[in-house]
Design an enzyme around this catalytic site. Sequence first.
Site, short mmCIF file in Angstrom:
data_model
loop_
_atom_site.label_atom_id
_atom_site.label_comp_id
_atom_site.label_asym_id
_atom_site.label_seq_id
_atom_site.Cartn_x
_atom_site.Cartn_y
_atom_site.Cartn_z
N ALA A 12 -0.91 -2.87 11.70
CA ALA A 12 -1.16 -3.89 12.40
C ALA A 12 -2.57 -3.90 12.83
O ALA A 12 -2.94 -4.77 12.77
CB ALA A 12 -0.20 -4.10 13.90
N GLY A 14 -4.87 -2.61 9.99
CA GLY A 14 -5.35 -2.73 9.43
C GLY A 14 -5.99 -4.29 8.87
O GLY A 14 -6.08 -4.97 9.33
N ILE A 16 -5.19 -6.30 6.37
CA ILE A 16 -4.62 -7.41 6.07
C ILE A 16 -3.71 -8.20 7.77
O ILE A 16 -3.41 -8.67 7.69
CB ILE A 16 -2.49 -6.82 4.79
CG1 ILE A 16 -3.65 -6.83 3.68
CG2 ILE A 16 -1.49 -8.21 5.47
CD1 ILE A 16 -2.02 -6.29 2.59
N ASN A 107 5.50 7.69 0.77
CA ASN A 107 5.65 5.93 1.15
C ASN A 107 7.39 6.42 1.55
O ASN A 107 8.19 5.95 2.20
CB ASN A 107 5.65 5.27 0.28
CG ASN A 107 4.11 4.83 0.18
OD1 ASN A 107 3.86 4.88 1.45
ND2 ASN A 107 2.95 5.16 -1.21
N VAL A 131 5.69 -5.07 2.70
CA VAL A 131 4.37 -5.85 1.64
C VAL A 131 3.26 -4.65 1.36
O VAL A 131 2.81 -4.33 0.19
CB VAL A 131 3.41 -6.72 2.92
CG1 VAL A 131 1.58 -6.66 2.92
CG2 VAL A 131 3.91 -7.69 3.27
N ASN A 133 2.74 -1.31 -0.19
CA ASN A 133 2.75 -0.66 -1.84
C ASN A 133 2.97 0.52 -2.05
O ASN A 133 2.77 1.47 -1.07
CB ASN A 133 1.66 -1.05 -2.39
CG ASN A 133 1.34 -2.32 -3.06
OD1 ASN A 133 2.53 -3.33 -3.52
ND2 ASN A 133 -0.08 -2.58 -3.09
N ASP A 161 1.37 -12.97 -6.26
CA ASP A 161 1.62 -13.01 -7.59
C ASP A 161 1.69 -14.68 -8.34
O ASP A 161 0.60 -14.74 -8.92
CB ASP A 161 2.43 -11.95 -8.20
CG ASP A 161 2.19 -10.60 -8.59
OD1 ASP A 161 1.35 -10.04 -8.42
OD2 ASP A 161 3.32 -10.46 -6.83
N HIS A 189 5.99 -6.15 -7.73
CA HIS A 189 4.25 -6.38 -8.05
C HIS A 189 3.84 -4.94 -8.27
O HIS A 189 2.72 -4.21 -7.77
CB HIS A 189 4.28 -6.82 -6.24
CG HIS A 189 3.06 -6.49 -6.15
ND1 HIS A 189 2.26 -7.36 -5.96
CD2 HIS A 189 1.86 -6.01 -5.08
CE1 HIS A 189 1.13 -7.46 -5.38
NE2 HIS A 189 1.20 -5.94 -5.12
#
Length: 327
Positions: A12, A14, A16, A107, A131, A133, A161, A189
Amino acid sequence: SKKPVRVAVTGAAGQIGYALLFRIASGAMLGADQPVILQLLEIPDEKAQNALKGVIMELEDCAFPLLAGIEAHSDPMTAFKDTDYALLVGARPRGPGMERSDLLAANAQIFTAQGKALNAVASRNVKVLVVGNPANTNAYIAMKSAPDLPRENFTAMLRLDHNRAASQIATKMGVAVGDIEKLCVWGNHSPTMYADYRFATVNGKSVKDAINDQDWNANVFLPTVGKRGAAIIAARGLSSAASAANAAIDHMHDWALGTGGKWVTMGIPSNGEYGIPKDVVFGFPVTTEGGKYTIVKDLPIDAFSQECINKTLAELQGEQDGVKHLL
Ligand code: NAX
């Protein structure tokens, strides 16, 4: 007035997050009559938690009438409590000297823990959008880590995309982007995604017939859409943030409120449609209604499209194989 819904957002503090939270709180995502409670997650690190405090002060200072509450969290087990929506934006970026396997492992750890937390404490109807990656594989990991939640509640973001493809076509044809329908993006993606305008129309007329240029499709359009993220990093010195946040808003908005028959692209776990193996989180054309999405069926797949789909699927299966032992 409606009862507030709970919206959890990770990462939150970051880039984006900064472009996303204010629009969720303003009603752009779930509608101008839907109050929201934001449950914000950041890593426990002091700098990140302080940055999150700053973002919360700014959210307060907007005095959004729909913002019914804001919470700061450092543990997914509290951040996801009873949440109706979860936007999983925070992820581990590739650091200097980091191997691809290290990135996948880092991740996998984050999305295993977050999947387990959603499984334990989120609303049973939670709608999850990944969202961060590698988005499709992270969604796959979270889904596999949440066996008590319906698998179809886990989605990955292909909407950026999709929107990028729509914009390129609108520019090429000199038409309004909002008039383009029946566009879709198949697969991962990543630069291997296959943006497919064979079925697309503008005011009812075929986009493919109007463009009528397979060389442009293969050698200009697909590379431009596929490498758009890299082009933005090269130009801005930072990765796409406002457009990514906008795509997340579009994705959740359409999933929750319906598309009225229009096609959109969502990354969703396959049930074997179009030969994509079950559980692979893949970009498909969908329509949505009543909070559910349905894959557009029986589209013809020509040789060129099949080749593109095979390539992006192979990449996704490689990612999936790279994390299987960690699940
Ligand atoms: P930033 O690095 O600006 O922000 C990420 C934030 O997430 C940081 O504040 C970090 O502290 C936090 N974070 C990291 N791990 C966390 C965890 N386990 N729990 C909670 N918070 C955590 O990145 P930003 O530019 O906002 O991008 C976020 C992610 O979106 C990246 O993984 C990026 O690759 C991905 N993107 C995905 C796109 C898509 O279309 N699917 C497009 C845009 C973007 O590149």
